[in-house]
Design a protein around this motif. Structure first.
Motif, short mmCIF file in Angstrom:
data_model
loop_
_atom_site.label_atom_id
_atom_site.label_comp_id
_atom_site.label_asym_id
_atom_site.label_seq_id
_atom_site.Cartn_x
_atom_site.Cartn_y
_atom_site.Cartn_z
N ALA A 165 0.86 -1.19 0.00
CA ALA A 165 0.00 0.00 0.00
C ALA A 165 0.89 1.23 0.00
O ALA A 165 2.05 1.19 0.42
CB ALA A 165 -0.92 0.00 1.21
N GLN A 166 0.33 2.31 -0.49
CA GLN A 166 1.08 3.56 -0.49
C GLN A 166 0.11 4.73 -0.42
O GLN A 166 -1.07 4.62 -0.80
CB GLN A 166 1.93 3.68 -1.76
N TYR A 167 0.62 5.81 0.10
CA TYR A 167 -0.16 7.05 0.06
C TYR A 167 0.81 8.18 -0.30
O TYR A 167 1.86 8.33 0.32
CB TYR A 167 -0.84 7.35 1.40
N TRP A 202 -4.09 7.38 -2.64
CA TRP A 202 -4.00 6.04 -2.06
C TRP A 202 -3.84 4.99 -3.16
O TRP A 202 -4.48 5.07 -4.21
CB TRP A 202 -5.26 5.76 -1.24
N GLY A 203 -3.01 4.02 -2.90
CA GLY A 203 -2.87 2.90 -3.82
C GLY A 203 -2.58 1.64 -3.04
O GLY A 203 -1.90 1.67 -2.01
N THR A 212 -0.67 -6.84 -9.19
CA THR A 212 -1.82 -5.99 -9.44
C THR A 212 -1.80 -4.91 -8.38
O THR A 212 -2.01 -5.17 -7.19
CB THR A 212 -3.15 -6.78 -9.44
N TYR A 213 -1.46 -3.72 -8.81
CA TYR A 213 -1.17 -2.66 -7.84
C TYR A 213 -1.72 -1.35 -8.37
O TYR A 213 -1.33 -0.88 -9.45
CB TYR A 213 0.35 -2.57 -7.65
N THR A 214 -2.63 -0.77 -7.64
CA THR A 214 -3.28 0.45 -8.11
C THR A 214 -2.39 1.68 -7.92
O THR A 214 -2.62 2.71 -8.54
CB THR A 214 -4.60 0.68 -7.37
N GLY A 215 -1.38 1.57 -7.08
CA GLY A 215 -0.50 2.73 -6.85
C GLY A 215 0.22 3.16 -8.10
O GLY A 215 0.43 4.35 -8.35
#
Lengths: 800, 264
Positions: free
Chosen positions: A164-166, A186-187, A211-214
């Motif tokens: 996760a990342q922000y 956010w990701g 699979t990573y939305t970031g």
């Protein structure tokens, strides 16, 4: 020859297979028995008398002496020693192990070197087994040839990494996304996942991806492979290309650089499926289908003019909507025919494109009109390439190939102007064609040879011939007038490559390479339109390229090495304009009055590497590149100008480019817990043109600093501290705002990250990282500036 | 045009570098045959030499000797072939001896560009410039555009990449590298005439972002001061708007299907 007793023939439903199996068995038996009978088993070392364990006693012997050639992947003679079933069954030569009777096991005869030409490991590919090792192998076979249960069972392993990342951005978020290929906010997702499963000793399944939305990256690859049969692979990849929507900047306007207020994202997607067939002693066959999709909106560098008090500067950003689909079918076949490697690949490609570009323009205070440019293309392309290669002698290697390609393209094109600020004004179709056809055929053939080594000398040479013909036609309307264009290009070229490498001087390698190319073009262009725009040009052109490179690598000491090379590239083109009719003016117009063009490039590159001690490695690099561009034009007169213009033409130094790059890199490990590396380059370059005496065309010159540092500190057995720092600075500023639009870029960029990785139980690991990013671009008046903070975390879980 | 900076002091610096190297050559006869190109590290693995690699990877066994990477020496004591595959892929003993899943015991630059960046540090830094191909982001890899084993000297190198101009670029950038009725002749010189493929300070990977990019080929003898004639048109006032392509004029820089002057 074979020393293996034959395998029992397998039953089958088809007569040919059964007959073939029987015949093979008979042949093997006929050949094997006499040989087996000649083995003097009394020469075998005695078997060990103690109980033997596979993992402790046998596996190390196999790894040391056998598995390099007889593992699961590409086993020699089809014989595998990575599982019990295959080890006993044997390979091309028949059964290898007789459980309970080592004296009758050909494997023992071979490792004991009792069979001529079948000594294992072969001479030069490993040390012979000792009598003790053979004794242990014999005892293992005599005791039943038990295999490790761990190795025999199907194995499953997998891992996944939730992450996760922000990221919070203050300033131009789009520019941040463009620079770092990831979005703000956010990701989350899985930054990595993988699965490996051995269904049986011959069948493997592998899956991996993310699979990573970031970062909007999604990837999935799955492959099922069975030895001696083939494989199936399916895959999918998606990533996003972000574009900043900011245009140019003209400081005297006093405004900020304009933006489109649009999230510009181009989405790339690729799906594939591949089937492969790899049966023993048969050609490897592969068929694949690929689907490529590109859709979204991207920024263009076609900017619209703004007008402030009669001063016009093109700084308003443009964009293009992209919609492209490509289907690709590929057929591959590869075969080793008694040392002759044959490969052939055929490709069939369908491409559909429907792009819409929007360019803005103005004639006053606002946007009086803009252009919508629609570009539609559907093309089909087929190609086949055949390649042959063979080692004829120890010192002679030859290869050759032939490529044929054909393309047919149909499409449409239109340019429509409209008034963005006044919807009551109907759009005007300025250019339009739905009758667009392009065709191209090309042939390429080559032959290559490599000779040596003789006394440390390698020599190679290659010859390639190309021929292509391209035909284009477009018919439609141009500003209300029926218009048709016709353009054909015929090209023929030959390339010759020569190279040598000499390593006879102690600790030194000398090399030299040359490439020559001769090209000829026949270029016909015709515009059929009204009497003021029609033209006809027929040009024969030839090109000549000479490319030389020499250099050396020397490493006289353990602590130092030096590489240096020099390259000269000289290209010249000459144009013979057989016909040049231009009704717009007097003929003899652009580009048909260009007579010749010469480009001469000199490059020098050298690199020192020092490693005075194990904890320090230093690299110093210097390179220089200089290019001169010369152009020669005919004299020209233009009576369409008022008053008529006349140019004398002639040769001039049209441009110069030179660049110097100084680089340094250091890798330090001053003590075992600290690893530090840094790389720095300083580049100064200058691009000049023959028109730099005019203020509108300032030289493009400046310098770039680029620094990348990384450090790892081992805090304890479980914890690492990791930090990176990136610095870039460019100064290509131009001071010509009074008469033009300064386009030279100036920016300063910092990116720093710091974090820890900590090993947890059962091989799991945690990563937590903080990032700080800042960008400042004075040449854009601050419109692209940003400051960003990011927190990144991931937790890797391997199982079992 | 100002004089070239290809000047004496730069030549002096280059010559100094070179002389230093020659001094090393002269002193080399009493030295140790090991070098400082440090190959990657794989825990528990030792070097096996080229011949062991060629046992399975036969397709590389011959053509690699014509590769530019065949010039590289590495800090490997066992150098049966003079130059080792293991210079880039790391020591291969565990890879060669593993009964299965051998890929985990060898370095594959297709999956991680670090093996390339260890030597090509300057290229690594270019990938950190604001405009760059996404290699450090893990989307692309070096091998997609480059053939590190040098099979390109034995064209065709598999696939359709018969060392033809722009072939590597056109596989992705189809719109730019396609066929046009009116092509920009610069495409015959290659995409790198105008673009820096690894990374650039300028958008779209351009080498320059003003009219110098075009004029170094398109400049011509002028009839007088205060004019910038290109062909039969004085472009001076047009150039005050911006560059040849960004000012809204020659927007079809790669080619056009319906406009011979590449305006659209």
């Amino acid at each position: 020859m074979s020393a293996f007793p034959s395998s029992p023939p397998k039953t089958g439903f088809t007569v040919p297979l059964t007959l073939a199996a029987c015949l093979a068995a008979c042949l093997r038996a006929a050949a094997a028995d006499p040989v087996l009978a000649t083995v003097d088993v009394s020469k075998l070392p005695p078997p060990a008398t103690r109980p033997v364990a596979f993992s402790a006693d046998i596996q190390p012997i196999l790894e040391k002496a056998c598995l390099r050639c007889h593992g699961a992947e590409k086993p020699k003679a089809g014989y595998r020693l990575d599982n019990r079933e295959d080890a006993i069954r044997g390979g091309d030569q028949g059964a290898a192990i007789v459980p309970g009777d080592s004296a009758k096991s050909p494997l023992i005869h071979f490792v004991a070197r009792l069979v001529e030409d079948m000594e294992m490991p072969p001479t030069g590919k490993g040390e012979p087994l000792t009598a003790d090792e053979i004794g242990i192998l014999r005892a293992w076979i005599d005791q039943g040839a038990a295999w490790s249960e761990d190795s025999a069972q199907p194995r499953l392993s997998y891992s996944f990494t939730p992450a996760a990342q922000y990221i919070a951005v203050d300033g131009n978020e789009a520019r941040f996304r463009e620079h770092y290929w990831m979005r703000d906010g956010w990701g989350d997702g899985l930054s990595e996942f993988s699965l490996k499963y051995d269904m049986d000793p011959r069948t493997r399944v592998e899956i991996e991806g993310r699979t990573y939305t970031g970062t909007d990256q999604h990837r999935f690859n799955a492959r099922v492979e069975r030895d001696d049969l083939g494989w199936v692979r399916v895959g999918y990849q998606e990533f996003h290309r972000y574009h900043d929507d900011t245009g140019g900047y003209y400081k005297p306007y006093g405004d900020a650089a304009p933006r489109l207020d649009d999230d510009l994202v181009l989405r790339h997607r690729h799906a594939t499926i591949e089937l492969g067939l790899a049966l023993p002693d048969l050609p490897v066959f592969q068929i694949a289908y690929d689907l490529h999709l590109r859709d979204g909106t991207e920024a263009t560098l076609n900017w619209g003019a703004l007008d402030r008090g009669g001063v016009r500067r093109a700084i308003y950003p443009g964009r293009q909507r992209v919609d492209e689909t490509t289907h690709l079918v590929t057929l591959d076949i590869r075969y080793d025919w008694d040392g002759l490697l044959i490969s052939d690949q055929a490709q069939f490609e369908w491409h559909e494109q429907n792009n819409l570009k929007t360019n803005y323009d103005t004639q006053g205070g606002g946007f009086d009109f803009a252009n919508r440019i629609n570009d539609r293309q559907d093309y089909w392309r087929g190609a086949n390439v055949l390649r042959l290669e063979r080692q004829l002698r120890d010192w002679l290697y030859v290869s050759g190939g032939y490529l044929y390609s054909q393309l047919k393209d149909i499409g449409g094109f239109s340019v429509e102007s409209f008034a963005p600020n006044d919807p009551t004004v109907p759009p005007s179709l300025d250019l339009s064609t739905d009758d667009l056809t392009l065709r191209r055929r090309s042939h390429t053939a080559n032959a290559n040879v490599m000779l040596g080594p003789w006394e440390q000398l390698h020599f190679y040479a290659g010859l390639q011939a190309d021929w292509s013909r391209q035909e284009g036609f477009a018919g439609g309307q141009a500003y209300g007038t029926r218009t048709a264009y016709d353009a054909n290009i015929d090209r023929a070229a030959t390339d010759e490559n020569f190279g040598l490498r000499y390593s006879g001087i102690p600790y030194t390698i000398l090399f030299a390479e040359t490439r020559f190319q001769q090209e000829s073009y026949s270029h016909f262009e015709e515009g059929l339109t009204d009497t003021t725009q029609a033209f006809l040009r027929d040009t024969d052109a030839d090109g000549d390229l000479q490319d030389f490179e020499v250099g050396f690598t020397v490493s006289p000491w353990k602590q130092a090495s030096l590489q240096a090379k020099y390259r000269r590239r000289d290209r010249s083109n000459h144009y013979d304009h057989l016909r040049d009719v231009d009704l717009f003016s007097s003929g003899n117009g652009y580009p048909a009055f260009i007579r010749s063009r010469d480009t001469l490039t000199d490059e020098f590159d050298t690199r020192w590497v020092f490693r005075p001690c194990k904890w320090l490695k230093a690299t110093l690099r210097y390179s220089l590149a200089a290019t001169d561009f010369e152009t020669e034009t005919d004299s020209v007169q233009d009576f369409a100008q008022v008053p008529p213009t006349s140019f004398s033409g002639g040769r001039l130094l049209a441009g110069q480019y030179d660049a110097h790059v100084v680089g340094a890199g250091f890798v330090l490990t001053p003590w075992s817990r600290l690893h530090f590396s840094t790389a720095l380059t300083w580049t100064t370059s200058r691009s000049l043109s023959g028109n730099n005496n005019e203020a509108e065309v300032a030289p493009y010159q400046g310098e770039v600093w680029n620094l990348l540092n990384s450090a790892t500190f081992v805090v304890d057995e479980k914890t690492d501290f990791i930090a990176t720092y990136l610095f870039s600075d460019a100064d290509y500023g131009q001071d010509n705002a009074a008469s033009s639009l300064p386009l030279g870029i100036q920016f300063t960029r910092h990116a720093a990250t710091a974090g820890i990785t900590r090993k947890m139980k059962r091989g799991q690991s945690l990563r937590v990282e903080y990032g700080f990013f800042t960008y400042h671009e004075p040449s854009l008046g601050g419109a692209a500036d940003y400051t960003a903070h990011g927190l990144f975390t991931s937790y890797r879980i391997p199982l079992p | 045009m100002p004089g070239s900076r290809f000047s004496k002091r730069w030549f002096a610096a280059a010559a100094g570098f070179l002389l230093g190297g020659l001094a090393l050559v002269i002193s080399s006869c009493s030295s140790v045959q090991r070098t400082v190109v440090v190959p990657p590290h794989i825990p528990g693995a030792t070097f096996v030499g080229n011949q062991a690699c060629y046992e399975c990877h036969t397709n590389y066994s011959h053509a690699f000797q014509g590769s530019v990477h065949f010039r590289v020496q590495a800090d490997i004591e066992k150098l049966p072939g003079g130059t080792s595959c293991e210079s880039c892929h790391g020591p291969g003993s565990r890879h060669a001896e593993a009964p299965r899943e051998r890929a985990q015991f060898i370095i594959n630059p297709r999956k991680d560009p670090k093996a390339c960046f260890d030597c090509h540090q300057d290229v690594h830094l270019q990938f950190r410039l604001p405009s760059h191909h996404p290699v450090t982001e893990g989307i692309l890899n070096c091998v997609q555009c480059h053939d590190p084993h040098g099979r390109e000297i034995f064209k065709p190198a598999g696939g359709l990449g018969m060392a033809r101009l722009n072939e590597q670029c056109s596989s992705c950038h189809k719109e730019q590298a396609r066929t046009y009725v009116f092509e920009h002749e610069a495409m015959r010189e290659g995409c790198v005439s105008c673009h820096q493929p690894h990374g650039s300070i300028n958008s779209k990977l351009l080498t320059e972002r003003d009219a110098n990019l075009c004029l170094k080929c398109h400049a011509q003898v002028q009839s007088g001061a205060g004019e910038v004639w290109i062909g039969k048109t004085d472009h001076r006032s047009l150039l005050s708007l911006g560059s040849c392509w960004s000012a809204g004029c020659h927007t079809a820089v790669h080619g056009s299907n319906f406009q011979p002057k590449l305006l659209y």
